[in-house]
Design a protein around this motif. Structure first.
Motif, PDB file in Angstrom:
ATOM      1  N   THR A  99      -6.681  -4.387  -5.510  1.00  0.00           N
ATOM      2  CA  THR A  99      -7.166  -3.018  -5.656  1.00  0.00           C
ATOM      3  C   THR A  99      -6.333  -2.037  -4.844  1.00  0.00           C
ATOM      4  OG1 THR A  99      -9.358  -3.825  -6.066  1.00  0.00           O
ATOM      5  CG2 THR A  99      -9.183  -1.589  -5.391  1.00  0.00           C
ATOM      6  N   LEU A 100      -5.802  -2.473  -3.689  1.00  0.00           N
ATOM      7  CA  LEU A 100      -5.087  -1.526  -2.843  1.00  0.00           C
ATOM      8  C   LEU A 100      -3.578  -1.515  -3.064  1.00  0.00           C
ATOM      9  CD1 LEU A 100      -7.000  -1.954   0.461  1.00  0.00           C
ATOM     10  CD2 LEU A 100      -7.057  -0.061  -1.068  1.00  0.00           C
ATOM     11  N   THR A 101      -3.051  -2.315  -3.985  1.00  0.00           N
ATOM     12  CA  THR A 101      -1.596  -2.346  -4.185  1.00  0.00           C
ATOM     13  C   THR A 101      -1.221  -1.763  -5.548  1.00  0.00           C
ATOM     14  OG1 THR A 101      -1.884  -4.615  -4.811  1.00  0.00           O
ATOM     15  CG2 THR A 101      -1.095  -4.226  -2.627  1.00  0.00           C
ATOM     16  N   PRO A 102       0.092  -1.508  -5.827  1.00  0.00           N
ATOM     17  CA  PRO A 102       0.484  -0.543  -6.841  1.00  0.00           C
ATOM     18  C   PRO A 102      -0.088  -0.725  -8.227  1.00  0.00           C
ATOM     19  CG  PRO A 102       2.400  -1.373  -5.710  1.00  0.00           C
ATOM     20  CD  PRO A 102       1.254  -2.057  -5.144  1.00  0.00           C
ATOM     21  N   ALA A 115       2.096   1.768  -3.403  1.00  0.00           N
ATOM     22  CA  ALA A 115       1.014   2.160  -4.303  1.00  0.00           C
ATOM     23  C   ALA A 115       0.747   3.647  -4.204  1.00  0.00           C
ATOM     24  CB  ALA A 115      -0.252   1.383  -3.954  1.00  0.00           C
ATOM     25  N   MET A 142       0.827  -1.212   0.000  1.00  0.00           N
ATOM     26  CA  MET A 142       0.000   0.000   0.000  1.00  0.00           C
ATOM     27  C   MET A 142       0.855   1.253   0.000  1.00  0.00           C
ATOM     28  SD  MET A 142      -3.248  -0.398   2.371  1.00  0.00           S
ATOM     29  CE  MET A 142      -3.889   1.164   1.901  1.00  0.00           C
TER      30      MET A 142
END
Lengths: 180, 132, 89
Positions: A128-131, A90, A87
């Motif tokens: 969805t929450l990673t780069p 990201a 995260m």
């Protein structure tokens, strides 16, 4: 019957956490920290029995593998370790793209070979929450995911479906150990 | 002494969280289409919410050690709100992205689109007893 | 009159600035999904603002309201997405 008991106990624990500090009739550790009044306990029992009757078929599907506490420790380790690092990366990536405006988007397909619903849900949320990636759609027969990728690499497109290591790194291996 | 150090940590965490929340608004204005806007709107707000909730939990624990009875309740309820945000935010983004693709919004400047041209799968067949 | 420390007033002011940027996107957005993205972001920012206001006034009730608001806004986002998709409910 066991499904009903598990659902009732879990919802009662959540009710107790949300109403702690409501009175001083039952005190466990400290007057301020773990203390409830009798009225809250009685209403909590009634409400969690109602929730258990309604939601037992939705909450417990086939087996009780998630009742194993080792899986919960692995889950917490996954959240604190690789997930939080992903995260942070990201957000720095999104900051770079907001400032410079360089994007190279595309929608690609990956097949992570996960079998259970819980595993595929956790993988989609992690993606969805990673780069640079966002899960768009799912093929429910084979559990393939369609991913919107903000910076498509050329060498990843040679093989279809795209290899998992470009999109989500080691996440499928972690999730296979948590949820399957 | 210790309480001042905790105060400084709380201010730093609040500053990081507010910076990422502002970045979400800026990214929502600058990016060209729905999918890239979802990237900015989801990731940055979730990350900023983690930092702001962390600062509030730290402040609540400090209040509890100083003898205020509200502090522990404040910290526990903020942790509940953080879990709710962490579960609901990416799922909502996934729902919006799927709805956008099925209602025909194309990604701007896409180099590859594997989902292109696939017929929209009908929603899962309802049980026969449901529509009596 | 509620007394709030200036650091929390600054944080709330910057959150309102971010919400203003999202409202510009809601009014400008060329398609319907753009407006929904703006609304979703506004919901999360309002939840964070409620949490900050709760710690600024030292009252727990705002944080309880924030939990309920998070769950209800999630359900409303899912319903709008289902409506845009055109499927059956």
């Amino acid at each position: 019957m066991l499904a009903f008991v598990v659902t009732t106990i879990l919802s009662f624990i959540i009710y107790l956490i949300l109403t702690t500090g409501s009175g001083t009739d039952i005190v466990i550790l400290n007057k301020d920290f773990l203390s409830w009044s009798f009225e809250e306990i009685i209403i909590g029992i009634v409400l969690s029995v109602i929730v258990g009757i309604i939601a037992k078929k939705l909450f417990v599907k086939k087996n009780f593998r998630m009742a194993n506490p080792i899986r919960w420790f692995r889950f917490i380790a996954f959240i604190i370790g690789p997930f939080f690092v992903g995260m942070a990366k990201a957000n720095i990536d999104v900051a770079y793209r907001v400032i410079t405006g360089k994007i190279n988007p595309g929608i690609v397909k990956i097949s992570p070979n996960l079998k259970t619903d819980l595993g595929i849900t956790m993988l989609a949320n992690s993606i969805t929450l990673t780069p640079g990636t966002l899960s768009v759609d799912i093929d429910e027969d084979k559990n393939d995911l369609y991913i919107h990728w903000i910076n498509v690499k050329k060498e990843a497109l040679k093989k279809k479906p795209v290899d998992c290591k470009y999109i989500c790194g080691q996440f499928p291996r972690w999730i296979r150990r948590i949820a399957e | 002494m210790l309480s001042e150090i905790v105060d400084i940590i709380v201010y730093i965490l609040l500053a990081i969280g507010v910076f990422f929340n502002l970045l979400a608004g800026l990214g929502l204005l600058r990016f060209p289409d729905v999918y890239t806007r979802l990237h900015a709107g989801t990731k940055c707000t979730t990350f900023g919410a983690i930092f702001i909730c962390g600062s509030i939990i730290l402040l609540g624990l400090k209040m509890w050690f100083q003898g205020s009875s509200d502090g522990s309740v404040l910290a526990i309820h903020t942790a509940g709100a953080l879990i709710a945000i962490l579960i609901t935010n990416p799922t909502g983004a996934h729902a919006i992205a799927r709805a956008a693709h099925r209602s025909g919004v194309k990604p701007v400047g896409a180099v590859v689109d594997d989902l292109e041209g696939k017929p929209a799968r009908k929603s899962a067949p309802m049980k026969k007893g449901a529509d009596k | 009159m509620i007394e709030i420390e200036p650091i929390y007033l600054t944080v709330l002011g910057l959150l309102i600035l971010s919400i203003t940027l999202c409202i510009i996107r809601v009014f400008k957005g060329p398609t319907a999904p753009d407006r929904v993205v703006g609304l979703d972001t506004i919901n999360t920012l309002v939840i964070v603002g409620m949490l900050v206001f709760g710690i600024a006034t030292r009252s727990v009730i705002y944080i309880d309201v924030a939990i309920v608001y998070a769950l209800l806004s999630y359900i409303s986002t899912l319903f709008i997405a289902k409506y845009l998709e055109g499927g059956e409910f």
